[in-house]
Motif scaffolding. Structure first.
Motif, mmCIF file in Angstrom:
data_model
loop_
_atom_site.group_PDB
_atom_site.id
_atom_site.type_symbol
_atom_site.label_atom_id
_atom_site.label_comp_id
_atom_site.label_asym_id
_atom_site.label_seq_id
_atom_site.Cartn_x
_atom_site.Cartn_y
_atom_site.Cartn_z
ATOM 1 N N CYS A 20 0.857 -1.192 0.000
ATOM 2 C CA CYS A 20 0.000 0.000 0.000
ATOM 3 C C CYS A 20 0.893 1.241 0.000
ATOM 4 N N LEU A 22 -0.198 4.460 0.344
ATOM 5 C CA LEU A 22 -0.956 5.632 0.804
ATOM 6 C C LEU A 22 -0.231 6.410 1.899
ATOM 7 N N CYS A 23 0.280 5.697 2.893
ATOM 8 C CA CYS A 23 0.975 6.425 3.963
ATOM 9 C C CYS A 23 2.394 5.885 4.104
ATOM 10 N N ARG A 26 3.815 2.217 4.416
ATOM 11 C CA ARG A 26 3.977 1.393 3.207
ATOM 12 C C ARG A 26 3.859 -0.105 3.521
ATOM 13 N N CYS A 27 2.764 -0.487 4.142
ATOM 14 C CA CYS A 27 2.552 -1.893 4.523
ATOM 15 C C CYS A 27 2.655 -2.807 3.298
ATOM 16 N N GLY A 35 -3.664 -3.756 6.880
ATOM 17 C CA GLY A 35 -2.575 -2.821 7.192
ATOM 18 C C GLY A 35 -2.660 -2.313 8.626
ATOM 19 N N LEU A 36 -1.621 -1.594 9.021
ATOM 20 C CA LEU A 36 -1.545 -1.051 10.373
ATOM 21 C C LEU A 36 -2.743 -0.168 10.724
ATOM 22 N N CYS A 37 -3.287 0.510 9.717
ATOM 23 C CA CYS A 37 -4.417 1.418 9.952
ATOM 24 C C CYS A 37 -5.712 0.663 10.256
ATOM 25 N N ARG A 40 -7.484 -0.837 5.573
ATOM 26 C CA ARG A 40 -7.091 -1.245 4.222
ATOM 27 C C ARG A 40 -6.527 -2.655 4.336
ATOM 28 N N THR A 85 -4.040 6.760 10.724
ATOM 29 C CA THR A 85 -2.692 6.197 10.642
ATOM 30 C C THR A 85 -1.894 6.492 11.905
ATOM 31 N N LEU A 137 -7.030 8.403 4.531
ATOM 32 C CA LEU A 137 -7.378 6.984 4.422
ATOM 33 C C LEU A 137 -8.619 6.789 3.554
HETATM 34 S S1 SF4 Z 1 -1.136 1.870 7.501
HETATM 35 FE FE1 SF4 Z 1 -2.891 1.640 6.099
HETATM 36 S S2 SF4 Z 1 -2.678 3.415 4.722
HETATM 37 FE FE2 SF4 Z 1 -0.687 3.165 5.712
HETATM 38 S S3 SF4 Z 1 0.471 1.877 4.286
HETATM 39 FE FE3 SF4 Z 1 -0.498 0.517 5.829
HETATM 40 S S4 SF4 Z 1 -2.409 -0.137 4.826
HETATM 41 FE FE4 SF4 Z 1 -1.694 1.680 3.731
#
Ligand code: SF4
Length: 337
Positions: A20, A22-23, A26-27, A35-37, A40, A85, A137
């Motif tokens: 990913c 987006l942030c 970068r998971c 992902g950590l958030c 997603r 995030t 997000l």
């Molecule tokens: S924390 Fe969420 S938005 Fe950030 S890279 Fe991981 S999956 Fe994507």
């Protein structure tokens, strides 16, 4: 209604994983991983998001975001897609923002019909705001709202933590008209303690958004014992002034919330000192809500100090600007008026 997962953007294949973009975390996800958030995830070869949904839908003003130099008095139809995030221990919106990060937070959001929301905003000559949680997000929802809103003259604005990759900045700048970015501290360790992330990407993102034409204002929460002193505020003010002395800087009074409850609300003296620091470092527009009265919320002409925009609590009082200029001396005041 339960969670609905829809296709997400900003992804790439990397060493057999789906990453990913987006942030800055970068998971890199295996099939089935989230992902950590927490909002997603990867399903097969596809990245998916749960953020085409909102926990709130209410009218509010642009001053509340806060955005002071962007179309004063504009009503905002405000949405919040669950998730963030960051994991700030002082977050007043943690019951929405910490979905996926804290087990006690339950999913509570309804799918959004972007066309319908844009239509409702247009009917009041308003804009759509994404706030309370982390709007980046919900980049897919943002794009859909902006596309529906564009022909109707409806802008999308964000209140963001600014934790975006360069790729996300590029995409966001195509759809977001104005954003208030939180800069909590530039101290590496304090920022990690407070949010779980590095501060560097936040400054990079706010710089990138500005360069791409997005109107950017900045907020800093003054947390007693942590970010309320000159050791935090001066480096932020200096960094902002180096970018552009016209960036509006909002000093936010912190009240005890979530897991950070062992302090009183930010003393008024600390907020007043923050205003002085901002001015000493060259910032033209430093604001305080909920502490210094109307004086803390007024926009003054940077040249003759006439009050050009007066604000009530969370709303426009009077806008005396004439084509974005001071009515007394004619000096242009930066903003999207
Ligand atoms: S924390 Fe969420 S938005 Fe950030 S890279 Fe991981 S999956 Fe994507």
């Amino acid at each position: 209604m339960g969670m609905q997962w829809t296709p997400a953007v900003l992804q790439r294949r990397r060493h057999g994983r789906v990453q990913c973009l987006l942030c800055p975390f970068r998971c890199a996800l295996e099939d089935g991983e989230t992902g950590l958030c927490g909002v997603r995830r990867r399903t097969g070869d596809r990245l998916e998001t749960a953020t085409f949904a909102s926990s709130v839908r209410h009218w509010d003003t642009v001053e509340r975001k806060p955005l002071y130099h962007y179309r004063p008095g504009t009503p905002c139809l405000t949405l919040a897609a669950p998730g963030c995030t960051f994991a700030c221990d002082y977050c007043i919106n943690h019951r929405m923002s910490q979905y996926g990060r804290e087990d006690s937070v339950r999913w509570d959001a309804e799918p959004v019909d972007a066309e319908e929301v844009a239509g409702e905003a247009a009917a009041r000559s308003g804009c759509v705001a994404i706030s309370y949680t982390e709007p980046s997000l919900a980049i897919e929802l943002t794009a859909a709202l902006a596309e529906s809103g564009r022909p109707l003259g409806v802008d999308v604005v964000w209140k963001s933590n600014g934790f975006l990759t360069a790729e996300a900045v590029d995409l966001a700048a195509r759809h977001v008209a104005a954003v208030n970015v939180d800069v909590k501290t530039l101290d590496e360790r304090d920022h990690r303690d407070l949010t779980g992330a590095r501060p560097g990407p936040v400054l990079d993102a706010l710089t990138g958004l500005r360069e791409r034409g997005v109107w950017v204002e900045v907020s800093t929460p003054l947390i007693p014992g942590l970010t309320a002193g000159p050791g935090t505020l001066r480096p932020i003010a200096r960094a902002l002034a180096a970018l552009d002395p016209a960036i509006p800087w909002h000093l936010v009074r912190a009240t005890p919330a979530h897991r950070r409850t062992g302090h009183a609300p930010t003393p008024v003296a600390d907020l007043a000192a923050g205003v002085r620091i901002g001015r000493e470092e060259g910032l033209r527009h430093v604001y305080v809500e909920r502490a210094l009265g109307a004086v803390g919320r007024a926009t003054r002409c940077p040249r003759c100090r006439t009050t050009v925009v007066a604000r009530d609590i969370w709303a426009l009082g009077e806008n005396a600007l004439e084509d974005g200029r001071c009515p007394r001396c004619g000096t242009a005041v930066e903003g999207r008026w």
